[in-house]
Design a protein around this motif. Sequence first.
Motif, short mmCIF file in Angstrom:
data_model
loop_
_atom_site.label_atom_id
_atom_site.label_comp_id
_atom_site.label_asym_id
_atom_site.label_seq_id
_atom_site.Cartn_x
_atom_site.Cartn_y
_atom_site.Cartn_z
N ARG A 143 55.03 12.41 -57.43
CA ARG A 143 56.08 13.19 -58.11
C ARG A 143 56.73 14.13 -57.11
O ARG A 143 56.11 15.07 -56.63
N GLN A 160 60.50 16.24 -56.59
CA GLN A 160 61.75 16.59 -57.26
C GLN A 160 62.39 17.79 -56.59
O GLN A 160 61.72 18.79 -56.32
N GLU A 213 54.52 17.46 -56.02
CA GLU A 213 53.41 17.75 -56.92
C GLU A 213 52.19 16.96 -56.45
O GLU A 213 52.20 15.73 -56.49
#
Length: 189
Positions: free
Chosen positions: A29, A31, A43
């Motif tokens: 993840r 972003q 993450e």
Amino acid sequence: MDVKPVRRIVTGHDAQGRAIIQEDGATPRVQQVGGAIGPMFHEVWNTQGTPAFIDAASGELPEAGVILAPPKNGTRIRVLDIPPEGDDIRNMTPEEAAAHFAEIGAGHASNAAKEGARHALMHRTETIDYGIVIEGELVLIMDEGETTVYPGDIVIQRGTNHGWANRSDRNCRIVFVLIDGEFAPDLKA
């Protein structure tokens, strides 16, 4: 922003109880928050409670997107790539700042509208955060005072109102370990 991936190695146990490498690759993840001017969140892992449940081979429990705070009674580790700060951040309105935090489920954490806010991205969470700079530098801004943190420096953030400013001309990479906390009655907002 051009940033290198963060490698995540997760260990576990095979059917015979032997220690194994369960996963080895880039964090799944990633972003960028706040558009092109914002930090890149990598993450790494979260736990859903304390003590953390340890079994043979489960993975990280899924979450929808990037969330600023750790789960209730849990922990979170992430790497942030924070680009040099420009006028887009320096001139950000309190509403725009709250929208940046809302992208990660924490619009309520933004304190840019607070009288005397010293930075557009001032915020406060009910957590203990360990921040370890591994590349570049950042300025930690508090309600009173500020200091520059360099590679190897460790910040222990104890539920205080703060902001981060990259006043240099290059990226800063910082690792954060966040632990769910609870404010003492006299510190509740």
